[in-house]
Design an enzyme around this catalytic site. Structure first.
Site, short mmCIF file in Angstrom:
data_model
loop_
_atom_site.label_atom_id
_atom_site.label_comp_id
_atom_site.label_asym_id
_atom_site.label_seq_id
_atom_site.Cartn_x
_atom_site.Cartn_y
_atom_site.Cartn_z
N GLY A 12 0.78 -1.24 0.00
CA GLY A 12 0.00 0.00 0.00
C GLY A 12 0.81 1.28 0.00
O GLY A 12 0.32 2.33 0.40
N SER A 13 2.04 1.22 -0.51
CA SER A 13 2.82 2.47 -0.53
C SER A 13 2.20 3.48 -1.50
O SER A 13 2.24 4.69 -1.25
CB SER A 13 4.29 2.22 -0.85
OG SER A 13 4.45 1.81 -2.18
N ASN A 14 1.58 3.00 -2.57
CA ASN A 14 0.88 3.94 -3.46
C ASN A 14 -0.34 4.54 -2.77
O ASN A 14 -0.62 5.73 -2.93
CB ASN A 14 0.45 3.24 -4.75
CG ASN A 14 1.55 3.22 -5.78
OD1 ASN A 14 1.85 4.25 -6.39
ND2 ASN A 14 2.20 2.08 -5.95
N ILE A 86 -11.50 -7.86 -11.02
CA ILE A 86 -12.72 -7.12 -10.65
C ILE A 86 -13.91 -7.81 -11.31
O ILE A 86 -13.94 -7.97 -12.54
CB ILE A 86 -12.62 -5.65 -11.12
CG1 ILE A 86 -11.43 -4.95 -10.45
CG2 ILE A 86 -13.90 -4.88 -10.85
CD1 ILE A 86 -11.52 -4.83 -8.95
N ASN A 100 -6.50 1.44 -12.95
CA ASN A 100 -5.46 0.59 -12.37
C ASN A 100 -4.10 1.15 -12.75
O ASN A 100 -3.95 1.80 -13.78
CB ASN A 100 -5.60 -0.84 -12.95
CG ASN A 100 -4.56 -1.79 -12.42
OD1 ASN A 100 -4.26 -1.82 -11.22
ND2 ASN A 100 -3.97 -2.58 -13.31
N HIS A 102 -0.30 -0.27 -13.60
CA HIS A 102 0.46 -1.49 -13.88
C HIS A 102 1.94 -1.11 -13.97
O HIS A 102 2.29 -0.13 -14.64
CB HIS A 102 -0.01 -2.10 -15.21
CG HIS A 102 0.62 -3.42 -15.47
ND1 HIS A 102 0.19 -4.58 -14.87
CD2 HIS A 102 1.70 -3.77 -16.24
CE1 HIS A 102 0.96 -5.59 -15.26
NE2 HIS A 102 1.87 -5.12 -16.10
#
Ligand code: GRF
Length: 187
Positions: A12-14, A86, A100, A102
């Protein structure tokens, strides 16, 4: 005000970077939805005072996740290291409202199984001289939705997969929040 669901399966760094970027912007509010209770993104969410929830794979498949997103009055969905496909019901209701990131230059190094370190290892094994990020809309095929934005970095002959990952993450931190801002607030 728009409410954004940040979907993440891992570190979850983004997610943290996005939330910090919009810290003083009152037009957007965020929450985290993970498919993994033990994912590190939950620790980050605590630190950021961000609501965070878990719905497992079955819950995504049986419609629970869609119902949850609707109950939360979610306007837009951002996948930031989210590894489940999804489901059709969410794609249908949130058509054109799911993006998203990538960690490669699609259409290269995309598709099922191409996630995380697998992508960077494949890039190094193929002796690519560049890699980068792709931000795209999500459709029913892995990594095939319309491309919104790409940025490149150089891959040197001596670069390890970890080094490529580091360079790619820097691009993600730099551009993902700005692209979200453009798409969600100015489109
Ligand atoms: C990122 O490289 C993203 O492109 C990919 O998964 C990674 C997530 O990293 N889809 P983090 O969890 O945000 O640190």
């Amino acid at each position: 005000m728009k409410k954004i669901a940040l979907l993440a399966s891992g570190s979850g760094s983004n997610v943290e970077n996005i939330v910090r970027y919009f810290h003083s912007n009152k037009e957007l509010v965020f929450f985290v939805l993970s498919n993994k209770k033990e994912a590190y993104v939950h620790e980050r969410a605590k630190k950021l005072n961000l609501p965070a929830y878990t719905i497992d794979k079955t819950g995504f498949e049986n419609g629970e996740a869609l119902q949850f997103l609707l109950d939360e009055h979610t306007d837009f969905i951002v996948l930031a290291g989210f590894l489940l496909k999804i489901p059709e019901n969410i794609l249908h209701v949130y058509s054109g409202k799911i993006i998203n990131i990538h960690p490669a230059l699609l259409p290269k190094y995309g598709g099922k199984g191409m996630y995380g370190h697998h992508v960077h290892e494949a890039v190094v094994a193929a002796k690519e001289t560049e890699s980068g990020i792709t931000i795209h809309y999500v459709n029913e095929h892995y990594d095939e939705g319309q491309i919104i934005f790409q940025a490149k970095c150089e891959v040197l002959p001596a670069d390890s997969a970890e080094e490529v990952a580091r360079k790619v993450h820097l691009l993600e931190y730099r551009y993902f929040p700005e692209v979200i801002e453009q798409i969600v607030l100015h489109k």
